[in-house]
Scaffold this active site. Structure first.
Site, PDB file in Angstrom:
ATOM      1  N   ASP A 292      40.097  33.252  40.913  1.00 46.94           N
ATOM      2  CA  ASP A 292      40.338  34.302  41.902  1.00 46.94           C
ATOM      3  C   ASP A 292      39.018  35.024  42.191  1.00 46.94           C
ATOM      4  OD1 ASP A 292      41.528  36.243  43.503  1.00 46.94           O
ATOM      5  OD2 ASP A 292      42.485  37.300  41.854  1.00 46.94           O
TER       6      ASP A 292
ATOM      7  N   LYS B 254      41.876  30.593  44.695  1.00 51.38           N
ATOM      8  CA  LYS B 254      42.189  31.624  45.693  1.00 51.38           C
ATOM      9  C   LYS B 254      40.861  32.169  46.206  1.00 51.38           C
ATOM     10  CE  LYS B 254      45.393  34.856  44.338  1.00 51.38           C
ATOM     11  NZ  LYS B 254      45.685  36.221  43.822  1.00 51.38           N
TER      12      LYS B 254
ATOM     13  N   ASP C 264      51.855  34.799  35.191  1.00 53.69           N
ATOM     14  CA  ASP C 264      52.800  35.891  34.963  1.00 53.69           C
ATOM     15  C   ASP C 264      52.535  37.116  35.818  1.00 53.69           C
ATOM     16  OD1 ASP C 264      50.324  36.658  33.656  1.00 53.69           O
ATOM     17  OD2 ASP C 264      51.468  38.239  32.672  1.00 53.69           O
TER      18      ASP C 264
ATOM     19  N   ARG D 207      56.521  33.302  33.816  1.00 51.47           N
ATOM     20  CA  ARG D 207      55.707  32.151  33.404  1.00 51.47           C
ATOM     21  C   ARG D 207      56.513  30.863  33.370  1.00 51.47           C
ATOM     22  NH1 ARG D 207      50.719  33.954  31.385  1.00 51.47           N
ATOM     23  NH2 ARG D 207      50.735  35.905  30.221  1.00 51.47           N
TER      24      ARG D 207
HETATM   25  P1  5GP Z   1      39.543  36.152  38.166  1.00 53.24           P
HETATM   26  O1  5GP Z   1      38.791  36.591  36.968  1.00 53.24           O
HETATM   27  O2  5GP Z   1      39.043  34.894  38.809  1.00 53.24           O
HETATM   28  O3  5GP Z   1      39.721  37.258  39.156  1.00 53.24           O
HETATM   29  O4  5GP Z   1      41.027  35.920  37.767  1.00 53.24           O
HETATM   30  C1  5GP Z   1      41.365  35.019  36.882  1.00 53.24           C
HETATM   31  C2  5GP Z   1      42.579  35.460  36.117  1.00 53.24           C
HETATM   32  O5  5GP Z   1      43.303  36.497  36.772  1.00 53.24           O
HETATM   33  C3  5GP Z   1      43.491  34.295  36.037  1.00 53.24           C
HETATM   34  O6  5GP Z   1      43.211  33.539  34.907  1.00 53.24           O
HETATM   35  C4  5GP Z   1      44.845  34.952  36.031  1.00 53.24           C
HETATM   36  O7  5GP Z   1      45.190  35.262  34.706  1.00 53.24           O
HETATM   37  C5  5GP Z   1      44.669  36.224  36.816  1.00 53.24           C
HETATM   38  N1  5GP Z   1      45.084  36.086  38.225  1.00 53.24           N
HETATM   39  C6  5GP Z   1      44.309  36.032  39.327  1.00 53.24           C
HETATM   40  N2  5GP Z   1      45.038  35.878  40.448  1.00 53.24           N
HETATM   41  C7  5GP Z   1      46.328  35.843  40.043  1.00 53.24           C
HETATM   42  C8  5GP Z   1      47.581  35.682  40.728  1.00 53.24           C
HETATM   43  O8  5GP Z   1      47.708  35.540  41.955  1.00 53.24           O
HETATM   44  N3  5GP Z   1      48.687  35.689  39.945  1.00 53.24           N
HETATM   45  C9  5GP Z   1      48.639  35.826  38.595  1.00 53.24           C
HETATM   46  N4  5GP Z   1      49.793  35.812  37.946  1.00 53.24           N
HETATM   47  N5  5GP Z   1      47.489  35.960  37.921  1.00 53.24           N
HETATM   48  C10 5GP Z   1      46.354  35.967  38.636  1.00 53.24           C
END
Ligand code: 5GP
Ligand code: MG
Length: 177
Positions: A101, A129, A157, A163
């Site tokens: 993300d 994403k 989750d 989950r």
């Molecule tokens: P990042 O560090 O890339 O922003 O996010 C990674 C982590 O954030 C993922 O491993 C996940 O745990 C959580 N995350 C990011 N986007 C989503 C989403 O749309 N839904 C959920 N459930 N978790 C997300």
């Protein structure tokens, strides 16, 4: 469909098909390399279990638990709650993640493992994403791109719920607003 889900984004079948394709790539790329597959807990568990069975070459399993996320908003702060158990120096390591993300978690995980001098370190994420990116990476293997919606299911989750859903769905806004 679970009542809190607004829309199913990826069906079980779509996920399965994509994982089989990734499996072929990973099998070819890691044949004979005895890779250590590091799953980033907890969201990756369902994907991990399905992915590992599509990699048709010997590999070792390990897990790391990092925490960064409270509710739907990334706090940007990351801590290692549980480190991997293996010595990865000189080994081929593949990180498995549920979703890429902002990129903060992957960046943190990548640096953490890279400092231990693996022979190679690659990343495979099931979901991507791209819209909220803060740290740009090019994951070596990407499953499926998703729009900027908060998704749950297939391991992902919201406050430890959903989950177990077999698909990836968009959570109704009223649940987290
Ligand atoms: P990042 O560090 O890339 O922003 O996010 C990674 C982590 O954030 C993922 O491993 C996940 O745990 C959580 N995350 C990011 N986007 C989503 C989403 O749309 N839904 C959920 N459930 N978790 C997300
Ligand atoms: Mg995660």
């Amino acid at each position: 469909m679970e009542k809190d889900i607004q829309e199913i984004l990826l069906t079980e079948e779509q996920i399965k098909t994509r994982i089989a394709e990734l499996g072929k790539e990973l099998t070819a790329d890691y044949a004979g390399k005895d890779p250590i597959i590091v799953g980033v807990l907890k969201g990756v568990v369902v994907f991990y279990a399905d992915m590992i069975r599509e990699i048709k070459t010997h590999c070792e399993m390990d897990f790391m638990w990092i925490s960064s996320y409270a509710g739907t908003n990334s706090t940007g702060k990351m801590e290692v709650k549980r480190d991997i158990a293996s010595d990865i120096k000189g080994r081929h390591v593949l990180i498995l993640e549920d979703i890429y993300d902002t990129g903060n978690s992957l960046d943190f995980t990548y640096r953490h493992l890279m400092s231990r001098e693996p022979a190679s370190l690659k990343i495979c994420t099931l979901l991507d994403k791209p819209e909220r990116r803060q740290v740009e990476f090019t994951p070596d293997y990407v499953g499926i791109e998703v729009p900027d919606e908060f998704v749950v299911g297939y391991g992902l989750d919201y406050n430890e719920k959903y989950r177990e859903l077999p698909y990836v769905g968009v959570l109704k806004e009223e649940i987290y607003k």
